[in-house]
Design an enzyme around this catalytic site. Structure first.
Site, PDB file in Angstrom:
ATOM      1  CG  ASN A 211      -1.693   1.272   1.374  1.00 40.94           C
ATOM      2  OD1 ASN A 211      -1.829   2.019   0.414  1.00 40.94           O
ATOM      3  ND2 ASN A 211      -2.218   1.542   2.565  1.00 40.94           N
ATOM      4  CD1 TRP A 212       3.966   1.193  -2.469  1.00 39.33           C
ATOM      5  CD2 TRP A 212       3.909   2.049  -4.532  1.00 39.33           C
ATOM      6  NE1 TRP A 212       4.855   0.477  -3.242  1.00 39.33           N
ATOM      7  CE2 TRP A 212       4.838   0.987  -4.515  1.00 39.33           C
ATOM      8  CE3 TRP A 212       3.710   2.743  -5.732  1.00 39.33           C
ATOM      9  CZ2 TRP A 212       5.556   0.599  -5.650  1.00 39.33           C
ATOM     10  CZ3 TRP A 212       4.417   2.358  -6.864  1.00 39.33           C
ATOM     11  CH2 TRP A 212       5.337   1.299  -6.820  1.00 39.33           C
ATOM     12  CE  LYS A 213       0.376   3.733   4.718  1.00 38.03           C
ATOM     13  NZ  LYS A 213      -0.031   3.863   6.105  1.00 38.03           N
TER      14      LYS A 213
ATOM     15  CG  HIS B  23      -5.871   1.846   4.904  1.00 35.54           C
ATOM     16  ND1 HIS B  23      -5.476   2.831   5.782  1.00 35.54           N
ATOM     17  CD2 HIS B  23      -4.813   1.014   4.777  1.00 35.54           C
ATOM     18  CE1 HIS B  23      -4.224   2.602   6.152  1.00 35.54           C
ATOM     19  NE2 HIS B  23      -3.802   1.505   5.562  1.00 35.54           N
TER      20      HIS B  23
ATOM     21  CD  GLU C 119      -3.164   5.692   6.378  1.00 37.56           C
ATOM     22  OE1 GLU C 119      -3.121   5.746   5.142  1.00 37.56           O
ATOM     23  OE2 GLU C 119      -2.213   5.232   7.060  1.00 37.56           O
TER      24      GLU C 119
ATOM     25  CD  GLU D 225      -3.590  -2.535   7.280  1.00 37.52           C
ATOM     26  OE1 GLU D 225      -2.471  -2.764   6.829  1.00 37.52           O
ATOM     27  OE2 GLU D 225      -4.226  -1.504   7.013  1.00 37.52           O
TER      28      GLU D 225
ATOM     29  N   GLY E 165       2.082   2.503  10.623  1.00 36.35           N
ATOM     30  CA  GLY E 165       2.991   3.630  10.454  1.00 36.35           C
ATOM     31  C   GLY E 165       3.643   4.095  11.738  1.00 36.35           C
TER      32      GLY E 165
ATOM     33  CB  SER F  89       5.047  -1.340  12.065  1.00 36.78           C
ATOM     34  OG  SER F  89       4.555  -0.019  12.235  1.00 36.78           O
TER      35      SER F  89
ATOM     36  N   GLY G 227       2.798  -1.014   4.300  1.00 35.48           N
ATOM     37  CA  GLY G 227       2.873   0.395   3.933  1.00 35.48           C
ATOM     38  C   GLY G 227       4.314   0.817   3.717  1.00 35.48           C
ATOM     39  N   GLY G 228       4.901   1.443   4.724  1.00 29.84           N
ATOM     40  CA  GLY G 228       6.236   2.049   4.625  1.00 29.84           C
ATOM     41  C   GLY G 228       7.294   1.165   3.982  1.00 29.84           C
TER      42      GLY G 228
HETATM   43  C1  PEP Z   1      -0.806   0.261   5.834  1.00 33.25           C
HETATM   44  O1  PEP Z   1      -0.805   1.390   5.390  1.00 33.25           O
HETATM   45  O2  PEP Z   1      -1.720  -0.517   5.521  1.00 33.25           O
HETATM   46  C2  PEP Z   1       0.291  -0.144   6.731  1.00 33.25           C
HETATM   47  C3  PEP Z   1       0.209  -1.310   7.303  1.00 33.25           C
HETATM   48  O3  PEP Z   1       1.320   0.746   6.899  1.00 33.25           O
HETATM   49  P1  PEP Z   1       2.746   0.465   7.628  1.00 33.25           P
HETATM   50  O4  PEP Z   1       3.257  -0.850   7.091  1.00 33.25           O
HETATM   51  O5  PEP Z   1       3.597   1.619   7.248  1.00 33.25           O
HETATM   52  O6  PEP Z   1       2.467   0.374   9.092  1.00 33.25           O
END
Ligand code: PEP
Length: 260
Positions: free
Chosen positions: A12-14, A98, A100, A170, A176, A216, A237-238
């Site tokens: 997930n590149w956001k 998600h 967010e 999640e 994040g 994370s 994500g990251g």
């Molecule tokens: C996400 O955005 O779905 C996520 C899990 O982000 P991160 O891996 O950065 O915590």
């Protein structure tokens, strides 16, 4: 004994990367990924990067996802994108609900459910995200929250469609933040989610539904998380923004699934 489900690792590149940065990522990532077997690999770039991502993914094992969509096919919804538009760009999956989107854009369980229904009706596979906040966990409400999000999110979805739905657990406090759920916390939540799926459908259906962990995930914690009985891959994500770390997570997932 290995799991009865193929793991799925999704990026997930956001709101990161431009179309040209997307092309650069694929040029580095695909030769490293090669024809790795035993895992589904998905990348969800921002909307303007979907054409570049689809073109580069081509005949590789990578499938493309959108990060969101509107439940209606068309209409006066300024700034929104529909399922048929995504299908024309060779999108296969769509991330729905998600945290967010739920928190920053006020998406309700009912609205999220409309998107899940539209995704299936449009031949897109939803990746439905669920998860509790820290306050909800500390108050002992984790099971109530997960049951509510699942029951509402999957309303009207039959068993066949449920099997084509990917769930992403999640915990909001782990997204994040660098704070990952322990392997035991993840397994407990995933096993609970599977028990709810069993009550919504039946044991055979629940056994076939893939449940990703997200929050994370990094190359150094992927193997232990992935070795858990009910963890079927990751939503990342990251660590998915850099091809090397994303590949390491995929590799750890495949290895621990084979050993599991
Ligand atoms: C996400 O955005 O779905 C996520 C899990 O982000 P991160 O891996 O950065 O915590």
């Amino acid at each position: 004994m290995s799991k009865p489900r193929k793991p799925i690792v999704a990026a997930n590149w956001k709101m990161f990367k431009t179309p040209s940065e997307t092309a650069d990522f694929f040029r580095t990532f695909l030769p490293v990924l090669g024809t790795l077997d035993g895992v589904d690999v998905v990348i969800a770039p921002p909307f303007p990067c979907l054409p570049a991502a689809s073109e580069h993914a081509g005949k590789s094992i990578v499938r493309i996802a959108a990060q969101n969509m509107h439940p209606e096919a068309s209409g006066a919804f300024t700034g929104e994108v529909s399922a048929i538009m995504l299908r024309e760009l060779y999108v296969t999956y769509v991330i729905i609900g998600h945290s967010e989107r739920r928190t920053l854009f006020g998406e309700s369980d009912a609205f999220i459910n409309r998107k899940v229904l539209t995704a299936h009706a449009s031949n897109l596979r939803p990746i439905l995200c669920i998860g509790e906040t820290l306050e909800e966990r500390d108050a002992g409400h984790i099971h109530d929250v997960l049951r509510r999000q699942l029951t509402a999110g999957l309303a009207g979805i039959n068993a066949e469609q449920a099997i084509e739905t990917v769930l992403a657990y999640e915990p909001v406090w782990a997204i994040g933040t660098g704070r990952t759920a322990t392997a035991a916390q993840a397994q407990e939540a995933h096993a609970f989610i599977r028990s709810v799926l069993e009550s919504l459908y039946d044991a055979a259906t629940a056994r076939r539904i893939r449940i990703q962990y997200g929050g994370s995930v990094k190359p150094n914690n992927a193997a232990e998380l992935s070795a858990q009985a009910d963890v079927d891959g990751f939503l990342v994500g990251g660590a998915s923004l850099e091809s090397g770390s994303f590949y390491e997570i995929i590799r750890a997932t495949v290895h621990s699934s084979l050993e599991g």
